[in-house]
Each structure stands twice: as C-alpha cells, then as structure tokens.
Design an enzyme around this catalytic site. Structure first.
Site, PDB file in Angstrom:
ATOM      1  N   ARG A  33       0.871  10.298   3.414  1.00 13.98           N
ATOM      2  CA  ARG A  33       1.117  11.196   4.544  1.00 13.98           C
ATOM      3  C   ARG A  33       2.508  10.920   5.081  1.00 13.98           C
ATOM      4  O   ARG A  33       3.196  10.012   4.635  1.00 13.98           O
ATOM      5  CB  ARG A  33       0.101  10.927   5.649  1.00 13.98           C
ATOM      6  CG  ARG A  33       0.070   9.458   6.099  1.00 13.98           C
ATOM      7  CD  ARG A  33      -0.860   9.216   7.250  1.00 13.98           C
ATOM      8  NE  ARG A  33      -1.126   7.802   7.485  1.00 13.98           N
ATOM      9  CZ  ARG A  33      -0.347   6.981   8.167  1.00 13.98           C
ATOM     10  NH1 ARG A  33       0.796   7.444   8.677  1.00 13.98           N
ATOM     11  NH2 ARG A  33      -0.667   5.716   8.339  1.00 13.98           N
ATOM     12  N   GLU A  61       0.846  -1.187   0.000  1.00 14.26           N
ATOM     13  CA  GLU A  61       0.000   0.000   0.000  1.00 14.26           C
ATOM     14  C   GLU A  61       0.880   1.235   0.000  1.00 14.26           C
ATOM     15  O   GLU A  61       2.091   1.153   0.234  1.00 14.26           O
ATOM     16  CB  GLU A  61      -0.917   0.012   1.226  1.00 14.26           C
ATOM     17  CG  GLU A  61      -0.172   0.057   2.563  1.00 14.26           C
ATOM     18  CD  GLU A  61      -1.112  -0.078   3.743  1.00 14.26           C
ATOM     19  OE1 GLU A  61      -2.275  -0.431   3.537  1.00 14.26           O
ATOM     20  OE2 GLU A  61      -0.664   0.175   4.873  1.00 14.26           O
TER      21      GLU A  61
END
Length: 659
Positions: A297, A293
C-alpha cells in the site's frame, strides 16, 4: 481515467487522496461512521455515505458496507488509503468481484506479503537478504522459546500478519520470553485475527530504511529511492526523512535493486514499500541490510518521497490502476534536496505517550514552506475509536541541515489547543544531538526518553511573566475600566502570586508601574515586564529587556505559556491554602483514558506490591498495563473483563493500611 472513485478510509488519509483526485478532475465519494458524521473528509468529498457505527468493525472494516456504498454511488474504483482494509486481500477480491477497480496491487500480491513468514521465504528465494530467525508454522510456546534461545537474545517477537508495531515485543532475557510472547499473541489476535508470530534476531544498532517501489500492468517496476524511518517509539514511526543520512551511492543502488527484485517476485503493481533493517554498528554497508517486510500500500510517510522526487504518488496510483504505464523510467527519477515528516498526535509524552481525546479548540501551523496533511480542524473531536493522529508536518530544503532547521522552526511555531499533543516532544527530538548529526537508530528515543520528555524548566523571566499574566482576565473586554489596566488610586497595585511549576512553588510579588508595565519581585531581584500588544491568545511582551512572542492558554487553576518553542505549565495556587497542592493518597487505580478492559490480574483481598500489573486495557489501538500505585491489599475491583470504561473511572481500590 476514472470519473468517480470511493475512498475507503478517513481522516488525513482520505483528505490527502481527495485533493489529488480533485486536481485530476475526478469526483470523490467519502464514507463515514457515526463518530465521523461531521468529519473533515466527509465534507471535503463531492459526496459522502454513512456506512455504520463508530466502532471500526461496524464501518471502515466492513467489506460489505464499503462495497455497497461504492455501488450505491456509482464509483468506478475504490482507493483503500493506508490502514484499515488497505492490505486485505479479501477486500481487494470483493471489490473486483463487484466489477469495481481496486486502486492497489492484485490480491495475490497482497497475500504473498501478508504473512511475514511466507514473505521472508519468498524473498530469500528471490535473492533478497533476510534477517536471521524462526519463520516456521509451529507455534508451540516451548518450541518458540527454544528457537529464541538458539537465535540468541535479544530477539524480536513479531506478528506474522499485519504491521504498525502491533503484536511486536523485544525480549532481552530468556526469563521474560513467556510473558512477552503471551502479550504479543494477544495483541496480534485483537489487531489482525491471527496470533501466530515469528522470531527474529534483534540488531543492537539497527536503522529502519525502506524503499518506495512502483509497478504497472505493463511489467515496469521502479524504485523512488529510500526513506529513513529509524526514529520510532513502540515500533511506531515518529519522524521520517528522505533520503537516508549517510547513504552511499553503492548502498543506495544495492538496496534499490533488492527492492525492485522483491516487487518483481510477486508481479507487483501500484505503490508499495519494501522495508529493510540495516546493521549500522560499523556504518552503512551494502552487505549489512536485511528484508523485514513489504507493505502492499501507500505509506503514511510517502510525502517525504514526493518532496524529493517531485512525484505525486497518489496520481501515479490512479494512473496505474486505470491501466496507464508508469509516468517515468528509473533513469528519469532524481533526488532533489531533503525532506522530513513529523507525525503530530494527540498524546501525552510526559505520561508515557498516552493517547488523548478531546475537542480541538485551535490548530495553528506556519504557512510558508510547510506542508500540513491534516484530517481534523478546530472544533473537531479526537475520538477514542480511532488513531489519535492530528496532522503530518512535511518540510523540504536544499540540504539536510536546512530541512531539519525548517522542521524545528515549524514545530516551535505550531500550536494545538484543547487537547494535549506531542509537538513539544517532536521539537525536542528534532534538536537531539545524535539525530542532528545524522546518526538515527531505532533505539535513539528510548535511550534519550527522559531528556526528550522532560518538562522544560522555566527561567526566572518566564516565571515572572506567568505571575503577571495570572492576574489578567480576558482583557481587553467591553468593560471601560479594563482600559485602566492595573492602575489604582493613591498607590501602586501589588499582588502576591503563588505558582506551582515543575513540582516547585514560587512566591512572587507583582507591582503595577503603569498601564501594562510591571515589576516582579522574586526574592532575588526585580524583573521588569511590559506587555506591548495583544493578538487573540498571543502576546508581544518585553521581559527583562528582551522582546518575545508568547502564546497563552488559561484554565480555572492553570496557565500555559508557549515561548521559544517550549510549553510551560503553571498551576495557580492560593498561598493561604496549605493543602491546595497536596497529592492525593495513592489508593486508587484510575483509567487514564477511555478504553476496553482486556485482563484483570487481581481480586479482592489480594496482597499486591507497588508496580505489580493489575489491569490490562486497550485504548486507541494500544494495549496499556496498569500497575499498583503502592504496596497494599486490594479492597475492591470495580472493572471486569470485556467492560468499556471511561477516562477517570476507578478500576481498583486499595485499603488505607499497608499490607
């Protein structure tokens, strides 16, 4: 550059961002909930604005309230931190719609990586290797079970939205799949509002290696090398390091290039992390790593990357958001030394890592060569409303061996008072043989759990020392008689002390030989103890000819000694009371901490077996399944679904007789 920014987060996250902004001359605005009115981050910022109640959805997860606070303060930009709204595309859009800069990637990039199934399809088309599995839209339980069987067990069920280990279950057998699927979907729905899952092949010897990437508005993308995050518990990272042990130049290049391709595929800007899973059954090879994944951020573990590159990643975020190009090119980035980060939580490792609450009486960390990112101080309360992270400890050294030794020393010298913490567990983990040798994997903690969480057995000298200290009051005090120590007229003072340690009783006779000098008889030998000096809650003592520094905590019927990096707990028993240490009859199921009752699986009159699941509760972002303490018949159920309960609340009682 911005003059004022709002930080849409709390705790150590907000404090970390505030410190960089302050160094850059940028004013900061903190937001706080009712539970955080006296929190460190609110006091550290230049100004702070209340945004709602203690529950996260009433405050830190409220897009409207956060944006309104930024407008009210006149902030030019909002930094989302990591966690809460940091990967919420709707939040990024709302910020931009309000004419405020979002310090993070564009909403389209967040959406592209927000759903794991869509992200994997996108990565596959970009030439990034992905884990074999099912990433389709259909969520029929029978179809998912069939896909799992086709992939071959063990498999991993993963929520397609969110991360952080929520909505994730490993399944080893087909007969366990249905229950695991229900639990994963329920947890995913509660955490992300989306119960859809995907199924992946579970690698039996995996390592979790992630790559820090950074992009700007001018088409530049670089990677800042890798971090190894393999030491995990319940899919939550525990100790991270950079660079990854055993990494070859060939694999580092292949993994870095794959991460940059992933970022370019979505025109990424700002800080991001591309997470890979590597099959290390035959070592680290460039063709045996797979995309898991992308986190759009900054990561909790970013300080280890900062330590080995000399880059302040928050400063880079601010500069890129302000329209500046990346400060460095790929060729200018180098690795210097080794770094580790340990996450210090308020949790009880010996009770299945149950999160803990309470007021922190004391926080003590080494000052030399150790970076501490903390969001709480002595006197602050660990609330049941939020993650129980106390601090992150980061160390850096010229080599892996030196940095790991520094981490162990720092953990052994640290102390959290007032609430239980995982410091002892982390110290044990930092000395674990496979980890020290540079062979971590995601199952290492689970395989060695019993050893890592074992209560340390005290040596004879430590038990003797505990016997002496159990007789002490809060000396030295204002009473002049305290200066006489344990002296008494005509004869030596003697006391018999009974201690309960690690489930066993020890009876010792303590004889005072002079001021702060003792002889302890344990039935086998006499152990000399001398107290050399006292400093607040720490003593310098000589025990059986060896000088040591000892930390001490007292309770009404307990004594805790911190010695040589270990925590030794003693219950103080009355030797004349034969029932003082008897265990309570196991007729009650008790809430181990404050929480929310999600599912009640039993009813009055039901016949239950020991270990049978009776209650499912949620506390501090974690789902707990509480089981029957013995075989029996349910006498009463005192908790209902949807009910908020306090720690120690009786949830289920069993009849005194057997079933």
């Amino acid at each position: 550059m911005f003059e004022k920014i709002l930080i849409a987060n709390r705790g150590e996250i907000a404090c970390r961002i505030i410190r960089t902004a302050r160094r850059m001359g940028i004013r900061t605005v903190a937001v706080y909930s009712d539970a955080d009115s006296g929190a460190q981050h609110a006091g550290l910022a230049d100004e702070a604005i209340r945004i709602g109640g203690a529950a996260a959805h009433e405050s830190y997860l409220s897009i409207e309230r956060v944006v309104a606070a930024a407008k009210r303060a006149g902030a030019q930009a909002i930094h989302p931190g990591y966690g809460f709204l940091s990967e919420n595309a709707e939040f990024a859009e709302a910020v931009e719609a309000a004419g405020i800069v979002f310090i993070g990637p564009q909403p389209l990039a967040i959406r592209a990586m927000g759903r794991k199934d869509a992200a994997k399809a996108l990565m596959e088309s970009a030439g990034v290797p992905i884990v074999p599995g099912y990433h389709g839209d259909s969520q029929e339980p029978d179809l998912l079970a069939g896909e799992a069987a086709g992939i071959g067990f063990p498999v991993l069920i993963k929520a397609r939205a969110g991360g952080g280990g929520k909505g994730m279950r490993r399944v080893d057998r087909a007969e366990d799949f249905s229950a695991a699927l229900d639990a994963a979907k329920r947890e995913a729905k509660g955490a992300f509002g989306d119960d859809a899952v995907l199924i992946e092949k579970y690698l039996l010897q995996p390592r979790h290696i992630e790559v820090q990437v950074f992009g700007d508005r001018h088409g530049n993308v670089v990677h800042l090398f890798e971090r190894d995050c393999s030491l995990q518990r319940r899919h939550q990272k525990v100790i991270e390091e950079a660079p990854a042990p055993g990494m070859t130049a060939e694999m580092r290049r292949a993994m870095g290039e794959a991460a940059v391709r992933a970022a370019r595929a979505i025109d990424y800007r700002g800080a991001g992390t591309v997470e890979f899973i590597a099959d290390v059954s035959n070592g680290l090879w460039p063709d045996r790593f797979f995309f898991m994944e992308m986190n759009t951020r900054l990561q909790v573990e970013h300080p280890v990357t900062e330590a080995i590159t000399g880059v302040d990643l928050v400063e880079w975020q601010l500069r890129v958001a302000a329209g500046e190009p990346l400060p460095k090119k790929q060729s200018e980035l180098k690795i210097d030394g080794w770094a580790f980060e340990a996450r210090i939580y308020a949790e009880d490792a010996e009770r299945g890592f149950l999160p803990a609450t309470g007021v922190i009486d004391e926080m003590r960390f080494p000052e030399d060569g150790v970076r501490i990112d903390a969001g709480v101080r002595a006197g602050d309360r660990i609330s049941a409303h939020y993650d129980p992270l106390i601090a992150k400890m980061i160390v850096h050294g010229p080599s892996r061996r030196a940095a790991l030794a520094a981490l162990t020393r720092a953990l052994q010298a640290s102390h959290i008072g007032g609430t239980v913490s995982n410091i002892g567990f982390l110290a044990n983990l930092s000395r674990q043989e496979d980890f020290v040798s540079g062979h971590p994997d995601t199952d290492l903690i689970e395989r060695n759990l019993e050893t890592l969480t074992a209560i340390p057995t005290a040596e004879d000298t430590v038990i003797a020392l505990a016997a002496v200290l159990s007789l002490e009051g809060k000396r030295p005090g204002s009473d002049p008689w305290d200066t006489l120590g344990h002296w008494q007229l005509w004869s030596e003072m003697q006391r018999v002390v009974t201690l309960d340690h690690a489930g066993g009783l020890a009876n010792l006779r303590v004889v005072a030989r002079g001021f702060d000098m003792f002889a302890v008889h344990d039935g086998h030998r006499v152990i000399p103890i001398r107290i050399i000096s006292r400093h607040a809650d720490r003593l310098q003592v000589e025990a059986d000819g060896r000088q040591v520094s000892v930390g001490i905590e007292r309770g009404p019927h307990r004594l805790c000694l911190r010695l040589d990096g270990n925590l030794h707990l003693f219950a103080l028993a009355d030797p004349l009371d034969g029932t003082a240490l008897e265990a309570e009859a196991g007729d009650r199921l008790i809430a181990p901490m404050p929480g929310f009752i999600k599912i009640v699986r039993t009813s009055e009159g039901a016949v239950v077996s020991k270990g049978e699941p009776l209650i499912v509760m949620e506390a501090m972002k974690m789902e707990l399944t509480l089981t029957a303490v013995r075989d029996g018949i349910v006498e009463s159920v005192q908790a209902g679904e949807g009910q908020q309960v306090s720690e120690g609340a009786v949830l289920v009682t069993l009849k005194a007789g057997e079933a």
